[in-house]
Scaffold this active site. Sequence first.
Site, PDB file in Angstrom:
ATOM      1  N   GLN A   1      -4.887  -1.223  -4.442  1.00 13.22           N
ATOM      2  CA  GLN A   1      -4.978  -1.634  -6.161  1.00 13.22           C
ATOM      3  C   GLN A   1      -5.879  -1.545  -6.526  1.00 13.22           C
ATOM      4  O   GLN A   1      -6.068  -2.089  -7.889  1.00 13.22           O
ATOM      5  CB  GLN A   1      -6.221  -2.824  -4.501  1.00 13.22           C
ATOM      6  CG  GLN A   1      -7.326  -3.861  -5.393  1.00 13.22           C
ATOM      7  CD  GLN A   1      -7.881  -4.224  -4.301  1.00 13.22           C
ATOM      8  OE1 GLN A   1      -7.772  -4.403  -3.056  1.00 13.22           O
ATOM      9  NE2 GLN A   1      -8.816  -4.797  -4.317  1.00 13.22           N
TER      10      GLN A   1
ATOM     11  N   HIS B   1      -5.886  -5.757   2.731  1.00 11.43           N
ATOM     12  CA  HIS B   1      -5.088  -4.573   3.265  1.00 11.43           C
ATOM     13  C   HIS B   1      -4.988  -4.787   4.942  1.00 11.43           C
ATOM     14  O   HIS B   1      -5.472  -4.918   5.590  1.00 11.43           O
ATOM     15  CB  HIS B   1      -5.855  -3.534   3.033  1.00 11.43           C
ATOM     16  CG  HIS B   1      -5.648  -3.571   1.659  1.00 11.43           C
ATOM     17  ND1 HIS B   1      -5.112  -2.543   0.634  1.00 11.43           N
ATOM     18  CD2 HIS B   1      -6.668  -4.323   0.870  1.00 11.43           C
ATOM     19  CE1 HIS B   1      -6.337  -2.532  -0.801  1.00 11.43           C
ATOM     20  NE2 HIS B   1      -6.963  -3.219  -0.599  1.00 11.43           N
TER      21      HIS B   1
ATOM     22  N   CYS C   1      -2.698  -2.389   6.291  1.00 11.51           N
ATOM     23  CA  CYS C   1      -3.007  -1.197   6.634  1.00 11.51           C
ATOM     24  C   CYS C   1      -4.653  -1.048   7.465  1.00 11.51           C
ATOM     25  O   CYS C   1      -5.014  -0.022   8.340  1.00 11.51           O
ATOM     26  CB  CYS C   1      -2.910  -0.157   5.594  1.00 11.51           C
ATOM     27  SG  CYS C   1      -3.752  -0.668   4.290  1.00 11.51           S
TER      28      CYS C   1
ATOM     29  N   CYS D   1       0.691  -0.812   0.103  1.00 11.22           N
ATOM     30  CA  CYS D   1       0.315  -0.171   0.022  1.00 11.22           C
ATOM     31  C   CYS D   1       0.908   1.290   0.300  1.00 11.22           C
ATOM     32  O   CYS D   1       1.955   1.292   0.389  1.00 11.22           O
ATOM     33  CB  CYS D   1      -0.600  -0.033   1.259  1.00 11.22           C
ATOM     34  SG  CYS D   1      -1.506   1.512   1.347  1.00 11.22           S
ATOM     35  N   GLU D   2       0.721   2.288  -0.939  1.00 15.67           N
ATOM     36  CA  GLU D   2       1.885   3.567  -0.711  1.00 15.67           C
ATOM     37  C   GLU D   2       0.998   4.365   0.612  1.00 15.67           C
ATOM     38  O   GLU D   2       2.055   5.280   0.063  1.00 15.67           O
ATOM     39  CB  GLU D   2       1.594   3.909  -2.544  1.00 15.67           C
ATOM     40  CG  GLU D   2      -0.038   4.417  -2.690  1.00 15.67           C
ATOM     41  CD  GLU D   2       0.183   4.853  -4.496  1.00 15.67           C
ATOM     42  OE1 GLU D   2      -0.928   6.128  -4.434  1.00 15.67           O
ATOM     43  OE2 GLU D   2       0.561   4.564  -4.733  1.00 15.67           O
ATOM     44  N   HIS D   3      -0.059   3.818   0.016  1.00 15.02           N
ATOM     45  CA  HIS D   3      -0.435   4.865   1.351  1.00 15.02           C
ATOM     46  C   HIS D   3       0.575   4.810   2.671  1.00 15.02           C
ATOM     47  O   HIS D   3       0.390   5.846   3.701  1.00 15.02           O
ATOM     48  CB  HIS D   3      -1.626   5.210   1.336  1.00 15.02           C
ATOM     49  CG  HIS D   3      -2.750   5.739   1.132  1.00 15.02           C
ATOM     50  ND1 HIS D   3      -3.463   5.090   0.601  1.00 15.02           N
ATOM     51  CD2 HIS D   3      -1.962   6.680  -0.268  1.00 15.02           C
ATOM     52  CE1 HIS D   3      -4.027   6.020  -0.835  1.00 15.02           C
ATOM     53  NE2 HIS D   3      -2.826   6.276  -0.781  1.00 15.02           N
ATOM     54  N   HIS D   4       0.474   3.546   3.456  1.00 19.11           N
ATOM     55  CA  HIS D   4       1.475   3.404   4.773  1.00 19.11           C
ATOM     56  C   HIS D   4       2.555   2.490   4.825  1.00 19.11           C
ATOM     57  O   HIS D   4       3.393   1.472   5.765  1.00 19.11           O
ATOM     58  CB  HIS D   4       0.383   2.455   5.587  1.00 19.11           C
ATOM     59  CG  HIS D   4      -1.636   2.885   5.648  1.00 19.11           C
ATOM     60  ND1 HIS D   4      -2.446   3.174   5.323  1.00 19.11           N
ATOM     61  CD2 HIS D   4      -1.261   4.233   6.401  1.00 19.11           C
ATOM     62  CE1 HIS D   4      -2.947   4.222   5.461  1.00 19.11           C
ATOM     63  NE2 HIS D   4      -2.772   4.682   6.115  1.00 19.11           N
TER      64      HIS D   4
END
Length: 185
Positions: free
Chosen positions: A116, A144, A146, A75-78
């Site tokens: 995703q 996920h 995250c 996940c590019e956010h976390h």
Amino acid sequence: MTDRLANHYRQIIEELGENPDREGLRDTPKRAAKAMQFLNHGYHQSLEEIVNGAVFESDTDEMVLVKDIELYSMCEHHLLPFIGKCHIAYLPRGKVLGLSKFARIVDMYARRMQIQENLTRQIAEAVQQVTEARGVAVVIEARHLCMMMRGVEKQNSSMTSSVMLGAFRELQSTRQEFLTLVHGR
């Protein structure tokens, strides 16, 4: 690059209040750096390299479906993993793709930091580009970390994303056949 990444991991460990020199953590920065490089090796691959000429002439014009291709992405956010499976179908137009290439395409895009929804589209567009098919459909079902390990901590949640191109988008019956085959109903 591994040494630079390892130094950053060492700093992270220190900032978290741990001693990176204690026995259990001594080699962790280097191991973490190598792991992060492996988990993101898709940045160093190309579609042409992955496919490697494995597109073959064929009279087949019926749906071809590859189900349950495992995927692991970040996940590019976390920077936490999401794990799932990918289903890909296409309607050949004179060309078929070698079976293992579907898994390789999934891995190449999954081994990059992203979300995703974008992963699903990248896979569909890559298969379309390589095969010039009349249509391509991709569904990804993933869990996920995250969402499971932090934040709302929902252990049983999963996400499904889909991209339909060409005949799969235009023809309800084709889309329905794909979804029935994927979900076995």
